[in-house]
Design a protein around this motif. Structure first.
Motif, PDB file in Angstrom:
ATOM      1  N   ARG A 281     -10.641   8.874  -3.379  1.00 36.18           N
ATOM      2  CA  ARG A 281      -9.907   7.609  -3.279  1.00 36.18           C
ATOM      3  C   ARG A 281      -8.515   7.713  -3.934  1.00 36.18           C
ATOM      4  O   ARG A 281      -7.535   7.214  -3.418  1.00 36.18           O
ATOM      5  CB  ARG A 281     -10.722   6.504  -3.955  1.00 36.18           C
TER       6      ARG A 281
ATOM      7  N   CYS B 121      -4.202   3.203  -6.958  1.00 40.93           N
ATOM      8  CA  CYS B 121      -5.478   2.582  -6.593  1.00 40.93           C
ATOM      9  C   CYS B 121      -6.049   3.290  -5.371  1.00 40.93           C
ATOM     10  O   CYS B 121      -7.252   3.475  -5.257  1.00 40.93           O
ATOM     11  CB  CYS B 121      -5.304   1.104  -6.313  1.00 40.93           C
ATOM     12  N   LEU B 122      -5.180   3.680  -4.445  1.00 44.44           N
ATOM     13  CA  LEU B 122      -5.676   4.408  -3.271  1.00 44.44           C
ATOM     14  C   LEU B 122      -4.800   5.587  -2.875  1.00 44.44           C
ATOM     15  O   LEU B 122      -5.115   6.278  -1.910  1.00 44.44           O
ATOM     16  CB  LEU B 122      -5.875   3.468  -2.060  1.00 44.44           C
TER      17      LEU B 122
ATOM     18  N   HIS C 145      -2.728  -9.475  -3.092  1.00 43.78           N
ATOM     19  CA  HIS C 145      -3.659 -10.370  -3.788  1.00 43.78           C
ATOM     20  C   HIS C 145      -3.143 -10.818  -5.149  1.00 43.78           C
ATOM     21  O   HIS C 145      -3.745 -11.671  -5.797  1.00 43.78           O
ATOM     22  CB  HIS C 145      -5.026  -9.700  -3.935  1.00 43.78           C
TER      23      HIS C 145
ATOM     24  N   ASP D 153      -7.700  -6.952   4.565  1.00 42.46           N
ATOM     25  CA  ASP D 153      -7.895  -6.146   3.368  1.00 42.46           C
ATOM     26  C   ASP D 153      -9.139  -6.648   2.653  1.00 42.46           C
ATOM     27  O   ASP D 153      -9.286  -7.846   2.423  1.00 42.46           O
ATOM     28  CB  ASP D 153      -6.681  -6.296   2.450  1.00 42.46           C
TER      29      ASP D 153
ATOM     30  N   CYS E 121       0.429  -0.911  -4.919  1.00 40.04           N
ATOM     31  CA  CYS E 121      -0.980  -0.485  -5.012  1.00 40.04           C
ATOM     32  C   CYS E 121      -1.100   0.857  -5.729  1.00 40.04           C
ATOM     33  O   CYS E 121      -2.065   1.126  -6.430  1.00 40.04           O
ATOM     34  CB  CYS E 121      -1.587  -0.354  -3.630  1.00 40.04           C
TER      35      CYS E 121
ATOM     36  N   HIS F 170     -10.203  -6.646  -0.335  1.00 39.54           N
ATOM     37  CA  HIS F 170     -10.157  -7.293  -1.652  1.00 39.54           C
ATOM     38  C   HIS F 170      -9.584  -8.704  -1.629  1.00 39.54           C
ATOM     39  O   HIS F 170      -9.257  -9.280  -2.670  1.00 39.54           O
ATOM     40  CB  HIS F 170      -9.446  -6.396  -2.660  1.00 39.54           C
TER      41      HIS F 170
ATOM     42  N   HIS G  87       0.800  -1.228   0.000  1.00 42.42           N
ATOM     43  CA  HIS G  87       0.000   0.000   0.000  1.00 42.42           C
ATOM     44  C   HIS G  87       0.834   1.279   0.000  1.00 42.42           C
ATOM     45  O   HIS G  87       0.474   2.263  -0.628  1.00 42.42           O
ATOM     46  CB  HIS G  87      -0.937   0.014   1.208  1.00 42.42           C
TER      47      HIS G  87
ATOM     48  N   VAL H 111       1.397  -6.415  -4.835  1.00 38.71           N
ATOM     49  CA  VAL H 111       0.102  -6.316  -4.168  1.00 38.71           C
ATOM     50  C   VAL H 111      -0.239  -7.704  -3.614  1.00 38.71           C
ATOM     51  O   VAL H 111      -0.152  -8.711  -4.328  1.00 38.71           O
ATOM     52  CB  VAL H 111      -0.994  -5.844  -5.135  1.00 38.71           C
TER      53      VAL H 111
ATOM     54  N   ASN I  57     -10.578  -0.544  -8.450  1.00 41.06           N
ATOM     55  CA  ASN I  57     -11.899  -1.043  -8.059  1.00 41.06           C
ATOM     56  C   ASN I  57     -12.785  -0.070  -7.292  1.00 41.06           C
ATOM     57  O   ASN I  57     -13.931  -0.360  -7.010  1.00 41.06           O
ATOM     58  CB  ASN I  57     -11.709  -2.310  -7.219  1.00 41.06           C
TER      59      ASN I  57
ATOM     60  N   SER J  52      -3.322  -2.270 -10.047  1.00 39.40           N
ATOM     61  CA  SER J  52      -4.128  -2.706  -8.886  1.00 39.40           C
ATOM     62  C   SER J  52      -4.363  -4.217  -8.867  1.00 39.40           C
ATOM     63  O   SER J  52      -4.084  -4.920  -9.834  1.00 39.40           O
ATOM     64  CB  SER J  52      -5.485  -1.981  -8.823  1.00 39.40           C
ATOM     65  N   CYS J  53      -4.938  -4.670  -7.741  1.00 42.44           N
ATOM     66  CA  CYS J  53      -5.220  -6.102  -7.618  1.00 42.44           C
ATOM     67  C   CYS J  53      -6.419  -6.505  -8.462  1.00 42.44           C
ATOM     68  O   CYS J  53      -6.726  -7.677  -8.591  1.00 42.44           O
ATOM     69  CB  CYS J  53      -5.441  -6.472  -6.150  1.00 42.44           C
TER      70      CYS J  53
HETATM   71  S1  SF4 Z   1      -7.640  -2.539  -3.743  1.00 42.86           S
HETATM   72 FE1  SF4 Z   1      -5.952  -1.248  -4.332  1.00 42.86          FE
HETATM   73  S2  SF4 Z   1      -5.111  -0.635  -2.371  1.00 42.86           S
HETATM   74 FE2  SF4 Z   1      -6.357  -2.430  -1.955  1.00 42.86          FE
HETATM   75  S3  SF4 Z   1      -4.969  -4.168  -2.140  1.00 42.86           S
HETATM   76 FE3  SF4 Z   1      -5.882  -3.845  -4.138  1.00 42.86          FE
HETATM   77  S4  SF4 Z   1      -4.422  -2.572  -5.233  1.00 42.86           S
HETATM   78 FE4  SF4 Z   1      -3.939  -2.405  -3.066  1.00 42.86          FE
END
Ligand code: SF4
Lengths: 201, 476
Positions: free
Chosen positions: B435, B410-411, B109, B128, B407, B130, B63, B107, B429, B346-347
């Motif tokens: 965000r 993504c955030l 995931h 987390d 990440c 996701h 992150h 990441v 996502n 991102s994931c």
């Molecule tokens: S949603 Fe975004 S911030 Fe959360 S684990 Fe996946 S890539 Fe990282």
């Protein structure tokens, strides 16, 4: 978690209603990476005022917070409970708590006691008049007592049996689960060999 | 009565069942990252506990990690502290960690599946939301809070309240230009961001079965955006082929035993779901979001909706607020919305197939003037593979920035953020307010739409490119 049976301590009367978790511990404290050290963030905005009750010399070392209704509303941050505990509070009394805050507090061993507002008013009056006054929160007898003679407060309170038992025994979720360690070990004994491991060997 | 896939996996993990109490479930794999683990480790320390199964636990940094100058010290003290704390915790407790700079970093995931650690029939948790991504393998995978992280570290179990089951069937054949991202965005638009509340969703039907593993991960990843506890897809030959020979996949006789078990993980014919939703693949199209939650989406060919057209008063109000935040007016064709930034990563869409699909659109083309495009691989392995295939060159030649894994935007916990008022087409996502950076405006899209949007400077699909001959997407 520390067991809670009965506790006697001086009180802080907090005559404010709807104290939300952001007031208990502001968001910027959430970046911390430990569970302790939140005491300086407790009621941070109000603490800037030297007259704020928590700052008064006669309130130092107090361990029972007598709060107004709807204490702990807002975000679900567990940090609010940690901040109160880090500061030294063992119990919080209010006529109404926000659900999530109450759940978090009981999980962490901070006893939140619900008493009718007139009783809270009585405790406010007593503890404002005498900062040395001892308030006893007795979880075994399920009652709060304070003061002597005519102005004595003696009030029973409710707490669901499961939460009470966990507090009396000092059992957090993890200790409760570990009571079934045999079951866990037995399950582990039967796990298939093909399940992956993150470490070699 | 028969059981669903989710119920089978649940039943296989019950350590203890007692009337009136939640079931105690065994956890096969616990993934950790720097943001949600520090207080959990701190709690262990305070109570003198250890990590029960370090061999079922793995950590990575994602992150807060920067995507440029990764050899320099991290500027933001908070980010730095979180990473340093994770390193210390993993060292103190004996947990395997893939830190920034490591070949297996990325990441969380993306890392689990590519190592072959995520397998059918497992329970997988991570602090987390996701974590639902791992359900693509037929695993029961869900996000947990920090107290639960501590609980799993100490006991390798979790007390869990029962869930309800939902089947989402996508039947028929997908049109050539429709991807997994379009499917899941359409599903969330249909059932709403609360539609999955309390459910574990099983995605099924021909259109789902034909998807590659990576595309299935894209779908399961966003189950949480529909409010679901988890999302799952039954394991099949595609799953087994993906897993075969991965570093942590079973070997030899173990492999055969595992596959035999995995084949039992299908919903029984006579099992009953608590709720069922059916979509026709043929009716799906490239999909983008116009609002500030993932359920506020529409086909790319549509226009920004008029809030007045929503019957439900709260949906109407939400649409009004979203349009105001997004700076959009009702009736504007979605294709006319110009963007400043395009984020691929991102994931949800940061795996190798996603990069291939974006690169296929960009090959021989240029990112439009005034548009910044960031390509952030989901993991170092993905990055290495992409370099091997020359995809990084395609991105760089097109004028995109090729970044280090994490990440990222993504955030926006690291420096990759939108500025106030900036607008992005993003393969991530969440399009929540702020965000991707305070005041930033996000449109969720597939990698193909992201790439076409980068070329044209406004929301677009590959079919909108004048020289439309683009290779058919891989994996979908
Ligand atoms: S949603 Fe975004 S911030 Fe959360 S684990 Fe996946 S890539 Fe990282």
């Amino acid at each position: 978690m520390e067991a809670f049976t009965t506790h006697t301590g001086r009180a802080v009367p907090l005559r404010r209603s709807n104290v939300d978790t952001d007031q208990i511990i502001p968001a910027h404290w959430l970046k911390k990476v430990t569970r302790d050290g939140f005491e300086d963030g407790l009621f941070e905005a109000w603490r800037k005022d030297p007259e704020f009750v928590l700052n008064r010399p006669e309130r130092q070392g107090a361990t029972v917070l007598v709060a107004g209704p709807d204490f702990g509303t807002g975000s679900s941050r567990e940090h609010a409970v940690w901040a109160l505990q880090n500061y030294g509070f063992k119990a919080v009394i209010s006529s109404r708590f926000a659900d999530i805050f109450r759940g978090n507090s009981l999980k962490n061993g901070l006893l939140t006691v619900v008493l009718p507002q007139p009783v809270v008013d009585g405790l406010w009056a007593l503890t404002e008049a005498d900062a040395e006054l001892a308030v006893t929160v007795d979880l075994v007898a399920r009652k709060v007592t304070a003061g002597q003679g005519e102005r004595r407060v003696e009030a029973p309170f409710e707490l669901d049996e499961n939460a009470r038992w966990r507090l009396l025994e000092g059992l957090d979720d993890i200790s409760l689960t570990l009571r079934h360690e045999d079951d866990i070990a037995a399950y582990e004994g039967g796990r298939p060999a093909f399940k992956p491991r993150t470490l070699a060997g | 009565m028969g059981r669903t896939l989710a119920e089978k996996v649940w039943d296989d993990h019950v350590v203890r069942h007692a009337e009136g109490e939640p079931d105690l479930l065994y956890i096969d794999l616990h993934l950790l990252h720097e943001v949600t683990s520090p207080q959990a480790f701190d709690g262990l320390r305070k109570s003198g506990r250890t990590v029960r199964r370090t061999d079922l636990t793995i950590a990575t940094e994602d992150h807060n990690t920067p995507t440029i100058d990764i050899d320099k010290p991290i500027a933001d003290p908070v980010s730095r502290t979180q990473l340093e704390t994770l390193r210390k915790n993993c060292a103190d407790f004996g947990v395997r960690l893939h830190p920034l700079g490591d070949t297996e970093q990325g990441v969380v995931h993306v890392v689990g599946p590519q190592l072959g650690l995520t397998q059918p029939g497992m329970t997988v948790v991570c602090g987390d939301s996701h974590t639902s991504t791992h359900g693509a393998f037929g695993a029961l995978a869900f996000g947990i809070g920090t107290s639960q992280v501590e609980h799993v570290l100490a006991t390798q179990t979790l007390p869990m309240a029962p869930f309800r089951t939902m089947a989402i069937t996508v039947r028929g054949e997908l049109p050539a230009d429709v991807t997994a991202k379009d499917i899941i965005l359409a599903i969330i638009a249909r059932i709403g961001t609360g539609g999955g509340q309390g459910y574990v969703i099983e995605y099924r039907g021909e259109a789902i079965e034909k998807l590659s593993m990576e595309a299935r991960m894209t779908i399961c990843n966003m189950s949480i955006e529909a409010g679901a506890r988890a999302g799952m897809i039954a394991p099949d030959e595609t799953t087994f082929a993906y897993l075969k020979d991965r570093p942590h996949a079973p070997q030899g006789a173990d492999w055969d035993a595992a596959v035999a078990y995995w084949k039992t993980l299908r919903t029984d014919e006579d099992a009953v779901f608590d709720h069922e939703v059916v979509l026709d693949a043929a009716e799906l199209a490239p999909f983008v979001t116009w609002g500030t939650n993932p359920g506020q989406g529409a086909p790319l060919s549509a226009a920004v909706p008029d809030p007045a057209s929503f019957e439900d008063p709260s949906a109407r109000l939400a649409a009004e607020k979203a349009l105001e935040y997004m700076g959009l007016s009702a009736g504007t064709p979605l294709r006319q919305i110009a963007v400043d930034t395009v984020f691929v990563g991102s994931c949800t869409n940061g795996r190798i197939e996603d990069l291939r699909n974006a690169a296929a659109v960009l090959r021989g083309r240029r990112v439009a003037d005034g548009v910044r495009m960031l390509v952030v691989p989901g993991s170092v392995r993905v990055a290495l593979q992409a370099v091997d295939e020359g995809l990084d060159t395609v991105f760089k030649e097109a004028g995109a920035e090729w970044r280090h894994a994490g990440c990222s935007m993504c955030l926006g916990m690291n420096p990759d953020q939108l500025k106030p008022g900036e607008r992005s087409a993003s393969t991530s996502n969440r399009n929540f307010e702020g965000r991707q950076g305070k005041g930033g405006r996000t449109h969720l899209v597939s990698p193909q739409v992201a790439a076409a949007t980068a070329v044209l400077g406004h929301l677009a699909s590959p079919a909108d490119l004048s020289d439309a001959a683009v290779a058919t997407p891989a994996g979908v």
